[in-house]
Each structure stands twice: as C-alpha cells, then as structure tokens.
Design an enzyme around this catalytic site. Structure first.
Site, PDB file in Angstrom:
ATOM      1  N   ARG A 130       0.822  -1.217   0.000  1.00 37.34           N
ATOM      2  CA  ARG A 130       0.000   0.000   0.000  1.00 37.34           C
ATOM      3  C   ARG A 130       0.855   1.265   0.000  1.00 37.34           C
ATOM      4  NH1 ARG A 130      -4.912  -0.128   4.063  1.00 37.34           N
ATOM      5  NH2 ARG A 130      -5.186   1.902   3.069  1.00 37.34           N
ATOM      6  N   TYR A 144      -8.734  15.170  -4.964  1.00 35.16           N
ATOM      7  CA  TYR A 144      -8.932  16.456  -4.297  1.00 35.16           C
ATOM      8  C   TYR A 144      -8.024  16.555  -3.081  1.00 35.16           C
ATOM      9  CZ  TYR A 144     -12.295  13.590  -1.561  1.00 35.16           C
ATOM     10  OH  TYR A 144     -12.903  12.606  -0.826  1.00 35.16           O
ATOM     11  N   PRO A 145      -7.584  17.770  -2.774  1.00 37.18           N
ATOM     12  CA  PRO A 145      -6.802  17.973  -1.562  1.00 37.18           C
ATOM     13  C   PRO A 145      -7.715  18.337  -0.395  1.00 37.18           C
ATOM     14  CG  PRO A 145      -6.721  19.954  -2.907  1.00 37.18           C
ATOM     15  CD  PRO A 145      -7.638  18.985  -3.618  1.00 37.18           C
ATOM     16  N   MET A 146      -7.258  18.067   0.808  1.00 40.85           N
ATOM     17  CA  MET A 146      -8.090  18.403   1.979  1.00 40.85           C
ATOM     18  C   MET A 146      -7.255  18.701   3.213  1.00 40.85           C
ATOM     19  SD  MET A 146      -9.748  14.814   3.326  1.00 40.85           S
ATOM     20  CE  MET A 146     -10.350  15.587   4.836  1.00 40.85           C
ATOM     21  N   HIS A 171     -14.743   6.379  10.191  1.00 42.64           N
ATOM     22  CA  HIS A 171     -14.369   6.750   8.816  1.00 42.64           C
ATOM     23  C   HIS A 171     -13.963   5.503   8.011  1.00 42.64           C
ATOM     24  CE1 HIS A 171     -12.183   8.842   5.571  1.00 42.64           C
ATOM     25  NE2 HIS A 171     -11.222   7.965   5.777  1.00 42.64           N
TER      26      HIS A 171
HETATM   27  O1  76R Z   1      -5.831   2.729   5.942  1.00 42.01           O
HETATM   28  C1  76R Z   1      -6.869   2.119   6.310  1.00 42.01           C
HETATM   29  O2  76R Z   1      -7.569   1.427   5.564  1.00 42.01           O
HETATM   30  C2  76R Z   1      -7.281   2.291   7.725  1.00 42.01           C
HETATM   31  C3  76R Z   1      -8.451   3.157   7.862  1.00 42.01           C
HETATM   32  C4  76R Z   1      -8.276   4.519   7.197  1.00 42.01           C
HETATM   33  C5  76R Z   1      -7.427   5.569   7.597  1.00 42.01           C
HETATM   34  C6  76R Z   1      -6.438   5.610   8.745  1.00 42.01           C
HETATM   35  C7  76R Z   1      -9.000   4.973   6.040  1.00 42.01           C
HETATM   36  C8  76R Z   1      -9.889   4.202   5.296  1.00 42.01           C
HETATM   37  N1  76R Z   1      -8.663   6.282   5.788  1.00 42.01           N
HETATM   38  C9  76R Z   1      -7.697   6.666   6.698  1.00 42.01           C
HETATM   39  C10 76R Z   1      -7.063   7.912   6.767  1.00 42.01           C
HETATM   40 MN1  76R Z   1      -9.563   7.519   4.434  1.00 42.01          MN
HETATM   41  N2  76R Z   1     -10.412   8.730   3.063  1.00 42.01           N
HETATM   42  C11 76R Z   1     -10.355  10.090   3.059  1.00 42.01           C
HETATM   43  C12 76R Z   1     -11.302  10.592   2.106  1.00 42.01           C
HETATM   44  O3  76R Z   1     -14.135  13.127   1.311  1.00 42.01           O
HETATM   45  C13 76R Z   1     -13.918  12.952   2.526  1.00 42.01           C
HETATM   46  O4  76R Z   1     -14.809  13.166   3.392  1.00 42.01           O
HETATM   47  C14 76R Z   1     -12.571  12.476   3.011  1.00 42.01           C
HETATM   48  C15 76R Z   1     -11.617  12.048   1.883  1.00 42.01           C
HETATM   49  C16 76R Z   1     -11.899   9.492   1.500  1.00 42.01           C
HETATM   50  C17 76R Z   1     -12.942   9.509   0.413  1.00 42.01           C
HETATM   51  C18 76R Z   1     -11.332   8.326   2.118  1.00 42.01           C
HETATM   52  C19 76R Z   1     -11.663   7.016   1.785  1.00 42.01           C
HETATM   53  N3  76R Z   1      -8.473   9.094   5.155  1.00 42.01           N
HETATM   54  C20 76R Z   1      -7.457   9.013   6.044  1.00 42.01           C
HETATM   55  C21 76R Z   1      -6.857  10.327   6.174  1.00 42.01           C
HETATM   56  C22 76R Z   1      -5.674  10.703   7.072  1.00 42.01           C
HETATM   57  C23 76R Z   1      -6.290  11.203   8.356  1.00 42.01           C
HETATM   58  C24 76R Z   1      -5.320  11.524   9.447  1.00 42.01           C
HETATM   59  O5  76R Z   1      -4.215  10.957   9.508  1.00 42.01           O
HETATM   60  O6  76R Z   1      -5.708  12.365  10.305  1.00 42.01           O
HETATM   61  C25 76R Z   1      -7.568  11.178   5.345  1.00 42.01           C
HETATM   62  C26 76R Z   1      -7.332  12.654   5.110  1.00 42.01           C
HETATM   63  C27 76R Z   1      -8.586  10.385   4.715  1.00 42.01           C
HETATM   64  C28 76R Z   1      -9.522  10.888   3.837  1.00 42.01           C
HETATM   65  N4  76R Z   1     -10.603   5.904   3.717  1.00 42.01           N
HETATM   66  C29 76R Z   1     -10.522   4.594   4.147  1.00 42.01           C
HETATM   67  C30 76R Z   1     -11.322   5.908   2.526  1.00 42.01           C
HETATM   68  C31 76R Z   1     -11.681   4.551   2.210  1.00 42.01           C
HETATM   69  C32 76R Z   1     -12.454   4.145   0.949  1.00 42.01           C
HETATM   70  C33 76R Z   1     -11.194   3.749   3.211  1.00 42.01           C
HETATM   71  C34 76R Z   1     -11.304   2.228   3.330  1.00 42.01           C
HETATM   72  C35 76R Z   1     -10.045   1.671   2.732  1.00 42.01           C
HETATM   73  C36 76R Z   1      -9.937   0.201   2.812  1.00 42.01           C
HETATM   74  O7  76R Z   1     -10.305  -0.364   3.849  1.00 42.01           O
HETATM   75  O8  76R Z   1      -9.469  -0.377   1.815  1.00 42.01           O
END
Ligand code: 76R
Length: 247
Positions: A130, A144-146, A171
C-alpha cells in the site's frame, strides 16, 4: 501537546494537471506534432519501465471539465526522482502543448490509528504494497486535496489520540463498505503543498465517487473537521488514447 499520529510514508507523489494548448497544436506543423508525439511516447515508455522495475508507478487520465485536460500521476522513491521526471516532461517536445493547470506534491501515507500495537507494520507485505502501490487501471479517477480543520472549537489537532482514533474507525468503516468499488490512496502533504492531504480515488463507475464522498460528509471526521479543495474527475487514457485525442 497531543500525541501526533505516527505515519508510514511510502513513495513520493506528483499529480501533474495540464491543459492541452489546442490553438498551438492546431497551428503546429506536422514535423513538430510528430516530434511531440514521439517524445510523449518515449516519456510514457520510461514511466512504464519504472513501473515494471517496481521503482514507481503512474496513471494518466483525461480530466472532464475546465480545470484541466490531462492528469499525469507519478509515484517515485524520492522527491529528487519526481523532480527529474517533471523536468524531463517539461523539456520534451510535447511540453509546449501542455500548459500547467494545477499540481500536487505529496507522499503516500498510512497512519497508525488502526495499527495493531506491538507489530512491525513494515513486516506486513500488504502494508508495503500500500505504501508503494501499482496504481490501478480503473476507468475513472477523482482527486482532491483536503485539510483537517483548526477552527475554534473544531480543532482536529487539539483532540486526544483516543478521540481521533474512534472517529477514524468510523471513517474506515464507511470506506471499507466501498471495497471492490472504490480504491483510495491517501497522500500526506503537510510541509509539501498547500493542503494537508491529497485524496486519490479510483473506480470503474464514477457515481461511486459521489456516493462515497457524500456518505462521508455525514461522518463526524468529515462533517466537522473536513475542509476540501478543488475536485478533479477524469477518464482513463493510455498513450494511444492521448495520440488519438490529438489527431
Ligand atoms: O488505511 C486504512 O484502511 C485504515 C483506515 C483509514 C485511515 C487511517 C482509512 C480508510 N482512511 C484513513 C485515513 Mn480515508 N479517506 C479520506 C477521504 O471526502 C472525505 O470526506 C474524506 C476524503 C476518502 C474519500 C477516504 C476514503 N483518510 C485518512 C486520512 C488521514 C487522516 C489523518 O491521519 O488524520 C484522510 C485525510 C482520509 C480521507 N478511507 C478509508 C477511505 C476509504 C475508501 C477507506 C477504506 C479503505 C480500505 O479499507 O481499503
């Protein structure tokens, strides 16, 4: 001071968005066009070779809407290699026809919110895969950035590790319900670019981007703490596809 989440950092990422300068292209003579397309081929073949050698990966998409026409996404071992790759494109004969529209510099990131304590994640081949992913050939991309908000009472960075972890669990659960439909790559960009993360989503059905992003808006970590930049959405293209577009 609150405990910072530990991150695992993988390949460096450049999302390079370009406009096609259609006027310049139409006015160019056949020799110039041929040279430009040859250079594009050489460059993309180099990217393909890097991917075969497992020292990088790339994706090319046609961006729909007026924010850009093409997006080249490249992953490499180092920032230096990304810079060289960018310069090679800019020095090539296709460059005069590719006007910069937007770019994003970041690094593939996994955070430890969900990590099992006591285990070395780098021993886990899934984690390594990954961090250094082969980018999928999905039909569509969404980028998109956030940021996570730092605004009065809504300050992500003032929350305890436990509070953040519990929100990230929720999330992750929503995210995982899109398994098989949407693949996500989170890249960290604190100190690199204007936002804190880049979100790159891949899917064969673009409607799944809308459904996922919309569903996440109701989840606390996005509803309360999410701040978003511009959205880009596009369709997969290959070398022949770009050539066809320009013919
Ligand atoms: O890595 C992992 O699968 C563990 C769970 C997980 C983490 C730690 C996870 C799962 N994400 C993580 C971290 Mn995410 N993610 C986003 C967006 O549009 C929005 O509202 C937010 C944009 C999407 C669409 C998304 C999708 N994620 C993060 C972080 C870092 C946060 C921090 O460190 O504070 C961000 C900014 C972020 C944003 N996330 C998932 C997804 C999806 C689809 C999953 C499931 C992935 C999987 O299980 O294969």
């Amino acid at each position: 001071t609150n405990e910072a989440a530990q991150t695992l950092d993988g390949w460096y990422a450049l999302h390079d968005f370009r406009y096609i300068d259609w006027n310049a292209w139409k006015q160019a003579d056949d020799g110039h066009k041929k040279e430009a397309l040859q250079d594009l081929n050489t460059i993309v073949q180099g990217w393909e070779q890097a991917q075969t050698e497992k020292v990088g990966s790339h994706a090319m998409y046609y961006i729909v809407g007026q924010k850009a026409d093409l997006m080249f996404m490249n992953l490499r071992e180092s920032m230096d290699q990304l810079g060289e790759l960018e310069t090679a494109l800019n020095q090539s004969a296709i460059a005069p026809f590719l006007i910069p529209a937007y770019s994003y510099v970041s690094v593939v990131e996994l955070s430890n919110y969900m990590a099992k304590p006591g285990s070395d994640p780098m021993e886990n081949p899934e984690v390594v895969a990954r961090l250094k992913p082969v980018l999928p050939k999905s039909k569509h991309i969404c980028f998109y950035p956030m940021n996570k908000k730092r605004d009065g009472q809504d300050n992500w960075y003032m929350l305890s590790m436990d509070e953040r972890r519990s929100m990230m669990r929720s999330h992750g659960l929503i995210g995982r319900s899109y398994a098989g439909k949407v693949k996500q790559i989170i890249t960290g960009s604190v100190g690199f670019d204007d936002w804190e993360w880049g979100v790159t989503l891949f899917a064969d059905d673009p409607l799944q981007f809308k459904k996922l992003v919309y569903e996440m808006r109701f989840d606390e970590v996005s509803a309360r703490y999410g701040e978003f930049g511009e959205f880009f959405v596009g369709n997969l293209v290959d070398r022949e596809g770009i050539e066809h577009l320009l013919k």
